[in-house]
Motif scaffolding. Structure first.
Motif, PDB file in Angstrom:
ATOM      1  N   HIS A  29     -38.080  45.601 -34.204  1.00 16.88           N
ATOM      2  CA  HIS A  29     -37.760  46.917 -33.640  1.00 16.88           C
ATOM      3  C   HIS A  29     -37.738  47.958 -34.753  1.00 16.88           C
ATOM      4  CE1 HIS A  29     -36.974  44.910 -29.928  1.00 16.88           C
ATOM      5  NE2 HIS A  29     -35.966  44.232 -30.411  1.00 16.88           N
ATOM      6  N   LEU A  30     -38.355  49.085 -34.478  1.00 20.30           N
ATOM      7  CA  LEU A  30     -38.563  50.085 -35.530  1.00 20.30           C
ATOM      8  C   LEU A  30     -37.453  51.130 -35.579  1.00 20.30           C
ATOM      9  CD1 LEU A  30     -42.408  50.771 -35.184  1.00 20.30           C
ATOM     10  CD2 LEU A  30     -41.229  49.285 -36.829  1.00 20.30           C
TER      11      LEU A  30
ATOM     12  N   THR B 242     -31.801  59.651 -32.546  1.00 19.57           N
ATOM     13  CA  THR B 242     -32.876  60.103 -31.666  1.00 19.57           C
ATOM     14  C   THR B 242     -33.684  58.911 -31.182  1.00 19.57           C
ATOM     15  OG1 THR B 242     -33.015  62.196 -32.871  1.00 19.57           O
ATOM     16  CG2 THR B 242     -34.873  61.632 -31.461  1.00 19.57           C
TER      17      THR B 242
ATOM     18  N   GLU C   5     -42.419  50.158 -27.937  1.00 19.87           N
ATOM     19  CA  GLU C   5     -42.205  51.134 -26.871  1.00 19.87           C
ATOM     20  C   GLU C   5     -41.252  52.225 -27.337  1.00 19.87           C
ATOM     21  OE1 GLU C   5     -39.972  49.780 -23.521  1.00 19.87           O
ATOM     22  OE2 GLU C   5     -40.364  51.599 -22.366  1.00 19.87           O
ATOM     23  N   CYS C   6     -40.476  51.945 -28.371  1.00 16.57           N
ATOM     24  CA  CYS C   6     -39.501  52.940 -28.817  1.00 16.57           C
ATOM     25  C   CYS C   6     -39.340  52.879 -30.327  1.00 16.57           C
ATOM     26  CB  CYS C   6     -38.147  52.724 -28.148  1.00 16.57           C
ATOM     27  SG  CYS C   6     -37.349  51.183 -28.595  1.00 16.57           S
ATOM     28  N   VAL C   7     -38.964  54.022 -30.869  1.00 20.01           N
ATOM     29  CA  VAL C   7     -38.581  54.107 -32.283  1.00 20.01           C
ATOM     30  C   VAL C   7     -37.247  54.839 -32.306  1.00 20.01           C
ATOM     31  CG1 VAL C   7     -39.129  55.067 -34.549  1.00 20.01           C
ATOM     32  CG2 VAL C   7     -40.966  54.179 -33.108  1.00 20.01           C
ATOM     33  N   LEU C   8     -36.298  54.302 -33.042  1.00 19.81           N
ATOM     34  CA  LEU C   8     -34.968  54.914 -33.125  1.00 19.81           C
ATOM     35  C   LEU C   8     -34.852  55.621 -34.464  1.00 19.81           C
ATOM     36  CD1 LEU C   8     -33.074  51.878 -31.609  1.00 19.81           C
ATOM     37  CD2 LEU C   8     -33.784  53.991 -30.459  1.00 19.81           C
ATOM     38  N   ASP C   9     -34.489  56.885 -34.404  1.00 17.47           N
ATOM     39  CA  ASP C   9     -34.445  57.696 -35.626  1.00 17.47           C
ATOM     40  C   ASP C   9     -33.010  57.997 -36.014  1.00 17.47           C
ATOM     41  OD1 ASP C   9     -35.857  59.442 -37.637  1.00 17.47           O
ATOM     42  OD2 ASP C   9     -34.578  60.931 -36.653  1.00 17.47           O
ATOM     43  N   LEU C  10     -32.718  57.757 -37.284  1.00 17.66           N
ATOM     44  CA  LEU C  10     -31.395  58.036 -37.843  1.00 17.66           C
ATOM     45  C   LEU C  10     -31.508  59.177 -38.839  1.00 17.66           C
ATOM     46  CD1 LEU C  10     -30.369  54.352 -38.674  1.00 17.66           C
ATOM     47  CD2 LEU C  10     -29.684  55.705 -36.674  1.00 17.66           C
ATOM     48  N   PRO C  11     -30.615  60.161 -38.772  1.00 13.83           N
ATOM     49  CA  PRO C  11     -30.641  61.226 -39.761  1.00 13.83           C
ATOM     50  C   PRO C  11     -29.935  60.780 -41.047  1.00 13.83           C
ATOM     51  CG  PRO C  11     -28.860  61.608 -38.202  1.00 13.83           C
ATOM     52  CD  PRO C  11     -29.550  60.339 -37.768  1.00 13.83           C
TER      53      PRO C  11
ATOM     54  N   PHE D  31     -47.252  59.153 -31.240  1.00 11.96           N
ATOM     55  CA  PHE D  31     -46.338  58.014 -31.336  1.00 11.96           C
ATOM     56  C   PHE D  31     -47.020  56.868 -32.083  1.00 11.96           C
ATOM     57  CE2 PHE D  31     -44.268  54.151 -29.863  1.00 11.96           C
ATOM     58  CZ  PHE D  31     -42.924  54.483 -29.906  1.00 11.96           C
TER      59      PHE D  31
ATOM     60  N   ILE E  82     -28.465  51.860 -25.798  1.00 11.52           N
ATOM     61  CA  ILE E  82     -29.851  51.466 -26.051  1.00 11.52           C
ATOM     62  C   ILE E  82     -29.892  49.942 -26.089  1.00 11.52           C
ATOM     63  CG2 ILE E  82     -31.770  51.574 -27.698  1.00 11.52           C
ATOM     64  CD1 ILE E  82     -30.234  54.060 -28.937  1.00 11.52           C
TER      65      ILE E  82
ATOM     66  N   GLU F 143     -39.808  47.192 -24.297  1.00  9.55           N
ATOM     67  CA  GLU F 143     -39.096  46.828 -25.527  1.00  9.55           C
ATOM     68  C   GLU F 143     -37.653  47.325 -25.467  1.00  9.55           C
ATOM     69  OE1 GLU F 143     -40.296  48.881 -29.046  1.00  9.55           O
ATOM     70  OE2 GLU F 143     -39.096  47.598 -30.363  1.00  9.55           O
TER      71      GLU F 143
ATOM     72  N   VAL G  19     -34.420  49.223 -22.879  1.00 10.19           N
ATOM     73  CA  VAL G  19     -33.878  49.756 -21.640  1.00 10.19           C
ATOM     74  C   VAL G  19     -32.739  50.677 -22.039  1.00 10.19           C
ATOM     75  CG1 VAL G  19     -32.671  49.223 -19.490  1.00 10.19           C
ATOM     76  CG2 VAL G  19     -34.476  47.702 -20.295  1.00 10.19           C
ATOM     77  N   LEU G  20     -32.707  51.862 -21.465  1.00 11.76           N
ATOM     78  CA  LEU G  20     -31.665  52.833 -21.784  1.00 11.76           C
ATOM     79  C   LEU G  20     -30.676  52.867 -20.630  1.00 11.76           C
ATOM     80  CD1 LEU G  20     -34.074  55.520 -23.215  1.00 11.76           C
ATOM     81  CD2 LEU G  20     -32.706  53.863 -24.491  1.00 11.76           C
TER      82      LEU G  20
ATOM     83  N   CYS H 190     -36.990  57.762 -29.601  1.00 15.45           N
ATOM     84  CA  CYS H 190     -38.361  58.269 -29.428  1.00 15.45           C
ATOM     85  C   CYS H 190     -39.142  57.331 -28.520  1.00 15.45           C
ATOM     86  CB  CYS H 190     -39.071  58.345 -30.779  1.00 15.45           C
ATOM     87  SG  CYS H 190     -38.209  59.324 -32.029  1.00 15.45           S
ATOM     88  N   LEU H 191     -39.750  57.916 -27.492  1.00 15.43           N
ATOM     89  CA  LEU H 191     -40.569  57.142 -26.553  1.00 15.43           C
ATOM     90  C   LEU H 191     -41.939  57.799 -26.415  1.00 15.43           C
ATOM     91  CD1 LEU H 191     -38.017  56.719 -23.585  1.00 15.43           C
ATOM     92  CD2 LEU H 191     -38.461  55.083 -25.443  1.00 15.43           C
TER      93      LEU H 191
ATOM     94  N   ALA I 223     -38.470  47.810 -39.955  1.00 15.61           N
ATOM     95  CA  ALA I 223     -38.377  46.973 -38.762  1.00 15.61           C
ATOM     96  C   ALA I 223     -37.206  46.014 -38.912  1.00 15.61           C
ATOM     97  CB  ALA I 223     -39.672  46.189 -38.566  1.00 15.61           C
TER      98      ALA I 223
ATOM     99  N   ALA J 171     -46.757  49.982 -26.749  1.00 15.75           N
ATOM    100  CA  ALA J 171     -46.611  49.165 -25.544  1.00 15.75           C
ATOM    101  C   ALA J 171     -47.287  49.854 -24.370  1.00 15.75           C
ATOM    102  CB  ALA J 171     -45.127  48.952 -25.242  1.00 15.75           C
TER     103      ALA J 171
END
Lengths: 137, 137
Positions: A125-126, B7, A77-83, B61, A8, B77, B79-80, B9-10, A120, B71
């Motif tokens: 970045h979220l 995870t 544009e994206c949110v990254l989720d952590l368990p 979202f 990522i 924001e 790039v994968l 999320c987009l 953030a 966005a």
């Protein structure tokens, strides 16, 4: 199809600031050779065996995305989720992020998808932290 | 610290379009219970054991990100990046993405970080494919 590892890539303003936040603040595991500024180049963290986070100065990131524009702060544009294993672990993680300088975007609470909260990083970045704890009812 | 799974999320415009693109086009592995529209809800793909891709209709979202703005297309924001074993596998993956309807943002070629190319999914989210092949020299 299994693809490993996925990387990522996110744009950042300052390598040292991001390095400190993720390594010292969140205890993420840096990978790669350290450059003259004491920070790995490229700046990467292994979140687990299947995924890495790569933080790229905005100029270089802009080069990678070609004719696209880099999202400015506050545009997501994206949110990254952590368990997190438990609700308490969510609270602890958000507290850790807060101490590291993160902005708490939504404090921990019950959401439709579970107990969690959002913060953030220094570039806006979220990240979400979501409890995997099962509750009766 | 190891955190599994992460995870990504987009936001997306249309669940069916994204489902077809990622499952039928890219052969990503969907996970979760299928809803009445024939698409898993939430729409998730397991890229490997450590990372999932979650595609969320833009409205939902936007709810997750609070006071941030989603966005719009063309604003990046993140790039994968996906690894491919060989240069030829990069070519094949980009061809597959193209056939699935992806926009090829930069065709496969030699970059400072290796042989690779970039494509955009139906919502404009960018993916890179990068060869892990070692070349002499």
């Amino acid at each position: 199809m299994t693809i490993t590892p996925v990387t990522i890539c996110l744009p950042i303003a300052d390598r040292r600031t991001s390095f400190r936040f993720y390594r010292d603040g969140l205890a993420f595991e840096p990978v790669g050779e350290v450059a003259d500024d004491g920070v790995p180049e490229p700046l990467q963290f292994a979140l687990n065996e299947g995924v890495r986070l790569m933080l790229i100065p905005t100029g270089g990131f802009g080069w990678v995305i070609g004719d696209r524009n880099v999202a400015s702060r506050g545009i997501s544009e994206c949110v990254l989720d952590l368990p997190a294993e438990t609700d308490g672990a969510v609270d602890a993680f958000l507290e850790r992020a807060h101490r590291a300088g993160a902005e708490i975007v939504s404090g921990a609470g019950r959401q439709p998808w579970g107990y969690g909260g959002t913060f953030a990083d220094p570039d806006g970045h979220l990240w979400m932290v979501t409890s995997q704890e099962k509750h009766a009812g």
